[in-house]
Design a protein around this motif. Structure first.
Motif, PDB file in Angstrom:
ATOM      1  N   THR A 219      -6.899 109.151 -58.772  1.00  7.46           N
ATOM      2  CA  THR A 219      -7.063 108.819 -57.255  1.00  7.46           C
ATOM      3  C   THR A 219      -6.151 109.972 -56.610  1.00  7.46           C
ATOM      4  O   THR A 219      -5.150 110.238 -57.239  1.00  7.46           O
ATOM      5  N   ALA A 220      -6.497 110.246 -55.417  1.00 10.43           N
ATOM      6  CA  ALA A 220      -5.750 111.282 -54.573  1.00 10.43           C
ATOM      7  C   ALA A 220      -4.981 110.508 -53.542  1.00 10.43           C
ATOM      8  O   ALA A 220      -5.586 109.791 -53.091  1.00 10.43           O
ATOM      9  N   THR A 221      -3.842 110.882 -53.269  1.00 10.99           N
ATOM     10  CA  THR A 221      -2.724 110.256 -52.354  1.00 10.99           C
ATOM     11  C   THR A 221      -2.750 111.193 -50.975  1.00 10.99           C
ATOM     12  O   THR A 221      -2.641 112.424 -51.151  1.00 10.99           O
ATOM     13  N   PHE A 222      -3.008 110.565 -49.763  1.00 11.14           N
ATOM     14  CA  PHE A 222      -2.824 111.383 -48.661  1.00 11.14           C
ATOM     15  C   PHE A 222      -2.479 110.653 -47.589  1.00 11.14           C
ATOM     16  O   PHE A 222      -2.031 109.287 -47.823  1.00 11.14           O
ATOM     17  N   THR A 223      -2.034 111.231 -46.663  1.00 12.40           N
ATOM     18  CA  THR A 223      -1.382 110.605 -45.312  1.00 12.40           C
ATOM     19  C   THR A 223      -2.531 110.027 -44.400  1.00 12.40           C
ATOM     20  O   THR A 223      -3.308 110.743 -43.890  1.00 12.40           O
TER      21      THR A 223
END
Length: 696
Positions: free
Chosen positions: A243-247
């Motif tokens: 998974t990608a982490t983002f704000t």
């Protein structure tokens, strides 16, 4: 055996602090004792009282050894857990200066839990006392240790007058706290699956959406608490879901920053959909994980009330079912709005809230805070007994900002020790099998204690904690002196052993049986030679143990067989039980009583580690069977008891009669685990499932 090949290292480097004074450490070059160390100590007392809370039928025991060379993987103990500031627990021996833990302070009418810091941590050596509470909690401390009671701070020991005059514990006191902590879960595969199901269903976005002539696969999980987000991401990564982490949302004056993880890969989204499906038969690990996940997503804890909210009827139903499976009682409050928001509230106050946190282990520490909660509880924490252990042992002492800490659910400070073999600052697993403490003055101490005016001549059980006829007895020969002292005092006793060395003392046992009650029993959990070779690598084969039974029967000394332990899924099949009972009958056993495996804290981790190495396919089944504590379910115990009872009837156990050759004891009996005395052998408790003991 070449017992003269000895290296004497009194006060040797690396020896536990207990042995720094008047002790000798010996190692033997004999092949059967390679890698083992024997610590020879002089004990202050050898006849020890058994806590009433243990529910055993005998009150006194003699253990000339600590540690056991049989090397059974189900023999170990845990360590005193300390409540850390993150709501989890840690063994006191592992606490370090700078760690944040919980202490207490008085505010208004109540003493309340507050976060504090460990300022110092060290070891000392002092005489040990075992304090047992009504709920079964056992606390090993020095006499100078103090507990917070309903009547203020009290020392473990003291006197009404003289130089030791000080307030001290009596059986009328109740300790303050919530009682023994629950065992924390392991991050098994089922636990991780359950956690992700609760978290994603409670707070995630997951779906497949049509877009023009194709589909969009989407998974997103957004949280302000990064601890839960990190756990979910790590659990998914362990299953090859990247998974990608983002704000997701920046912080504002009224809201915290929200981070999120996501993936749009078709196969990964489909896998998450499969992962979060409801289980047909969820394991206890899965249910623990689900409750942790749904609490992190939709739960709260404030004002001593733990709540989980949701509008989804399926989630509400599964939450209630999982709570019930783990023994939690809940109240479902009526819908609060038009959306059908339902609130599940846990009953039982702080005691049950902490049990929930420790049993399920949610990731978000903010939600686990008990800061400011008053120390009030209806837990049965009355003092049942305070008994001296009879040894100087290593004590762990810490200094905190509040001057106290929470140890195994009670408020206390100063000088705690670790349990069982770890009383001696030895590892509860490998060291238990390889470092044996020998009380070389045991015969002299037994004779002196039996002659003391205060001794009432009560029954003494031997071999119920550590086998008194383990291999080391061949060198130290402590039992002949102990048996002679018991014979001369006409003091009743019983012996349970896996060792064949007991035959050496057959004449002494016969002499004792002429003047007092003598009970003999051999422990044979299974007649399967191959299985016992793995489970009990240092013990004699089951065939040799049954030969011991036959030898005593031939001398007119009744000998019982305790099928202990019956190991679920390894030695409990109908064919295995039948083979063991049949061979016991052929050996002339006076009775056969099953003892189902008992996994205490510490022993549980040690045994499950062994199980994961030798039978990994059974680990999940064991977590399910022993999910509620140290004992197997009563239904399982009863099934084993009924099978063995029927087999004993079929093979006429106890009906063959002892040979009339040799002495004819006037009073030969065995006093086993809880229940009435049975002249023919170990008792079967009235209206109770089979006995469970922790045998070494």
């Amino acid at each position: 055996m070449r017992w003269d090949d000895i290296r004497v290292t009194g006060g040797a480097p690396g020896a536990p602090a207990l042995f720094e004074r008047d002790a000798v450490a010996r190692t033997f070059d004999t092949p059967g004792f390679q890698g083992m160390t024997f610590f020879e100590v002089h004990a202050r007392s050898v006849i020890n009282k058994v806590p009433e809370a243990s529910r055993l039928p005998f009150r006194w025991t003699i253990n000339p050894y600590r540690g056991c060379s049989h090397a059974c993987p189900y023999c170990a103990e845990g360590e005193t857990p300390i409540l850390m500031a993150d709501g989890r627990t840690r063994p006191l021996a592992d606490v370090r200066p700078g760690d944040a833990i919980y202490g207490t302070v008085r505010r208004g009418s109540y003493r309340r839990y507050v976060r504090t810091t460990v300022l110092a941590h060290w070891e000392t050596v002092k005489p040990a006392y075992l304090t047992t509470l009504e709920d079964g909690t056992s606390l090993l401390t020095s006499g100078d240790h103090r507990f917070l009671t309903d009547r203020g701070w009290k020392y473990v020991t003291g006197a009404m007058g003289g130089p030791l005059q000080r307030p001290y514990l009596t059986t009328g006191n109740k300790l303050m706290g919530i009682g023994a902590f629950a065992e924390q879960p392991k991050a098994s595969g089922d636990y991780r699956h359950g956690y992700l199901c609760g978290m994603v269903r409670g707070d995630g976005s997951l779906g497949v959406y049509p877009y023009r002539n194709s589909e969009i696969h989407q998974f997103r999980l957004a949280l302000a608490d990064t601890e839960a987000l990190d756990r979910a991401r790590d659990y998914l990564a362990s299953m090859a879901v990247t998974t990608a982490t983002f704000t997701f949302a920046e912080a504002s004056e009224t809201r915290r920053k929200v981070m999120a993880i996501r993936t749009g890969a078709r196969d990964q989204v489909r896998f998450i959909q499969w992962l979060t499906q409801w289980r047909t038969t969820p394991s206890l690990d899965w249910q623990k994980g689900f409750l942790a996940g749904i609490f992190d997503a939709e739960g709260s804890y404030s004002a001593s009330a733990l709540r989980i909210c949701n509008t989804d009827r399926a989630i509400i139903g599964w939450t209630i079912a999982c709570m019930a499976a783990l023994g939690f009682k809940v109240v479902v409050e009526p819908a609060r709005n038009a959306n059908g928001l339902r609130v599940i509230r846990l009953r039982g106050g702080l005691r049950e809230a902490l049990r929930f946190f420790h049993t399920t282990d949610p990731a978000i520490t903010r939600k686990r805070s008990i800061e400011g909660v008053a120390i009030k509880s209806d837990a049965p924490l009355g003092v049942a007994s305070v008994e001296p252990l009879g040894l100087d042992v290593p004590m762990y002492d810490i200094t905190t900002g509040t001057g106290d800490f929470i140890a195994d659910g009670v408020v206390s400070h100063n000088c705690f020790a670790r349990r069982s073999h770890t009383y001696l600052d030895l590892d509860a697993g490998h060291d238990f099998n390889t470092k044996i403490v020998v009380k070389v003055n045991a015969p002299e101490r037994v004779r002196a204690e039996l002659a003391a005016p205060r001794w009432r001549g009560e029954h003494i059980a031997m071999g119920t904690n550590v086998d008194c006829y383990q291999r080391a007895e061949g060198r130290y020969r402590l039992m002949p002196g102990i048996l002679a002292a018991l014979r001369d005092a006409a003091n009743p006793f019983s012996i349970l052993t896996k060792g064949t060395l007991i035959l050496r003392d057959a004449d002494l046992l016969a002499e004792a049986a002429e003047v007092t009650d003598v009970g003999l029993a051999v422990s044979v959990g299974s007649a399967d030679e191959d299985l016992c070779r793995v489970l009990e690598p240092g013990a004699p084969s089951p065939l040799r143990r049954l030969e011991v039974c036959a030898a005593f029967t031939g001398r007119g000394l009744p000998c019982a067989v305790l099928m202990g332990p019956v190991v679920p899924f390894l030695s409990d099949s109908p064919a295995q039980l039948a083979a063991t009972v049949r061979q016991a009958a052929q050996a002339g056993a006076s009775s056969v009583t099953p003892i189902v495996l008992h996994l205490r804290p510490g022993a549980r981790e040690w045994f499950l580690g062994w199980l994961g190495e030798h039978h990994p396919e059974l680990v999940g089944r064991y977590r399910g069977l022993y999910g509620h504590g140290a004992y197997a379910p009563k239904a399982y115990q009863q099934r084993v008891a009924e099978q063995v009872k029927e087999l004993a009837r079929r093979y006429r156990v106890g009906q063959h009669g002892a040979s009339q050759q040799g002495p004819s004891p006037r009073r030969a009996s065995f006093r086993g685990a809880a229940g009435r005395r049975d002249e023919a052998g170990p008792p079967v408790p009235d209206g109770q499932a089979p006995i469970q003991l922790s045998l070494l």
